[in-house]
Design a protein around this motif. Structure first.
Motif, mmCIF file in Angstrom:
data_model
loop_
_atom_site.group_PDB
_atom_site.id
_atom_site.type_symbol
_atom_site.label_atom_id
_atom_site.label_comp_id
_atom_site.label_asym_id
_atom_site.label_seq_id
_atom_site.Cartn_x
_atom_site.Cartn_y
_atom_site.Cartn_z
ATOM 1 N N ALA A 20 0.820 -1.213 0.000
ATOM 2 C CA ALA A 20 0.000 0.000 0.000
ATOM 3 C C ALA A 20 0.854 1.264 0.000
ATOM 4 N N ILE A 21 2.130 1.135 0.346
ATOM 5 C CA ILE A 21 3.016 2.305 0.391
ATOM 6 C C ILE A 21 4.065 2.261 -0.723
ATOM 7 N N GLY A 22 4.740 1.140 -0.853
ATOM 8 C CA GLY A 22 5.894 1.027 -1.738
ATOM 9 C C GLY A 22 5.704 1.482 -3.173
ATOM 10 N N PRO A 23 4.674 0.996 -3.860
ATOM 11 C CA PRO A 23 4.516 1.382 -5.271
ATOM 12 C C PRO A 23 4.319 2.879 -5.491
ATOM 13 N N LEU A 24 3.879 3.595 -4.462
ATOM 14 C CA LEU A 24 3.682 5.040 -4.631
ATOM 15 C C LEU A 24 4.996 5.761 -4.903
ATOM 16 N N PHE A 25 6.105 5.198 -4.426
ATOM 17 C CA PHE A 25 7.398 5.827 -4.685
ATOM 18 C C PHE A 25 7.791 5.727 -6.159
ATOM 19 N N LEU A 26 7.171 4.810 -6.883
ATOM 20 C CA LEU A 26 7.410 4.719 -8.324
ATOM 21 C C LEU A 26 6.729 5.851 -9.085
ATOM 22 N N LEU A 27 5.715 6.458 -8.462
ATOM 23 C CA LEU A 27 4.997 7.530 -9.144
ATOM 24 C C LEU A 27 5.858 8.761 -9.405
ATOM 25 N N MET A 28 6.775 9.057 -8.506
ATOM 26 C CA MET A 28 7.556 10.300 -8.632
ATOM 27 C C MET A 28 8.357 10.363 -9.937
ATOM 28 N N PRO A 29 9.156 9.336 -10.258
ATOM 29 C CA PRO A 29 9.879 9.428 -11.538
ATOM 30 C C PRO A 29 8.948 9.345 -12.747
ATOM 31 N N ILE A 30 7.835 8.629 -12.613
ATOM 32 C CA ILE A 30 6.894 8.544 -13.737
ATOM 33 C C ILE A 30 6.248 9.900 -13.982
ATOM 34 N N ILE A 31 5.856 10.583 -12.911
ATOM 35 C CA ILE A 31 5.261 11.919 -13.052
ATOM 36 C C ILE A 31 6.280 12.878 -13.660
ATOM 37 N N LYS A 32 7.527 12.772 -13.236
ATOM 38 C CA LYS A 32 8.569 13.644 -13.774
ATOM 39 C C LYS A 32 8.747 13.423 -15.278
ATOM 40 N N ARG A 33 8.743 12.169 -15.704
ATOM 41 C CA ARG A 33 8.900 11.865 -17.131
ATOM 42 C C ARG A 33 7.666 12.243 -17.937
ATOM 43 N N LEU A 34 6.520 12.168 -17.312
ATOM 44 C CA LEU A 34 5.255 12.460 -17.999
ATOM 45 C C LEU A 34 5.168 13.928 -18.417
ATOM 46 N N ARG A 35 5.910 14.774 -17.754
ATOM 47 C CA ARG A 35 5.886 16.206 -18.077
ATOM 48 C C ARG A 35 6.463 16.501 -19.465
ATOM 49 N N ASP A 36 7.392 15.675 -19.907
ATOM 50 C CA ASP A 36 8.111 15.987 -21.142
ATOM 51 C C ASP A 36 7.873 15.001 -22.279
ATOM 52 N N VAL A 37 6.886 14.118 -22.155
ATOM 53 C CA VAL A 37 6.686 13.122 -23.207
ATOM 54 C C VAL A 37 5.722 13.625 -24.267
ATOM 55 N N GLU A 38 5.806 12.973 -25.403
ATOM 56 C CA GLU A 38 4.879 13.277 -26.485
ATOM 57 C C GLU A 38 3.501 12.712 -26.151
ATOM 58 N N THR A 39 2.508 13.238 -26.781
ATOM 59 C CA THR A 39 1.133 12.808 -26.520
ATOM 60 C C THR A 39 0.941 11.332 -26.816
ATOM 61 N N SER A 40 1.649 10.805 -27.790
ATOM 62 C CA SER A 40 1.493 9.393 -28.150
ATOM 63 C C SER A 40 1.989 8.465 -27.039
ATOM 64 N N ILE A 41 2.990 8.883 -26.275
ATOM 65 C CA ILE A 41 3.559 8.057 -25.207
ATOM 66 C C ILE A 41 2.854 8.304 -23.873
#
Length: 147
Positions: A20-41
């Motif tokens: 319930a806690i651990g996977p949330l730490f994976l969100l931070m790098p994903i959110i960071k990468r999501l800022r600069d990706v193309e709409t298709s990705i």
């Protein structure tokens, strides 16, 4: 109740707390990468986020059910201060999980939405939820008598 069964419930409870806690730490790098990706990705990253949220949500359900079993069969009465505080924080975290993640992710589909603002909110909600979960974890491990 036999100590083996009680021990198995404790194991499930601790395992579900980790999930319930651990996977949330994976969100931070994903959110960071999501800022600069193309709409298709973008959809691939959003799908990963949704899987993480779903895993956290289901682990939270197991956490609650095993916690109830531990309360029923364990040595602590339900009105113990650390248990009551855990329940209050549990209700808050359920609110934040539902309002902070699901509604925010729905807004992401809106073409007029400010995606950076949505990602900031998603990041803040993630940290808030992690904080609430860590407080609950502290209460369950330390078992402080608050009053």
């Amino acid at each position: 109740m036999k100590s083996g069964i009680y021990g198995a419930i404790v194991f499930l409870h601790v395992s579900s707390a980790i999930l319930a806690i651990g996977p949330l730490f994976l969100l931070m790098p994903i959110i960071k990468r999501l800022r600069d990706v193309e709409t298709s990705i973008e959809q691939a990253y959003l799908s990963i986020i949704k899987v993480i949220i779903r895993l956290v949500m289901h682990a939270g359900h197991v956490l609650v059910y095993t916690g109830v079993l531990l309360l029923v069969f364990g040595p602590w009465p339900w009105y113990t201060s650390w248990i009551l505080m855990t329940l209050v924080i549990l209700l808050l975290s359920g609110f934040f999980l539902a309002r902070g993640f699901t509604i925010v992710l729905r807004k992401f589909k809106n073409p007029d939405a400010d995606k950076n603002k949505i990602l900031d909110r998603l990041n803040n909600t993630s940290w808030l939820y992690i904080g609430l979960m860590l407080i609950m974890l502290w209460l369950m491990v330390q078992k402080p008598m608050l009053w």
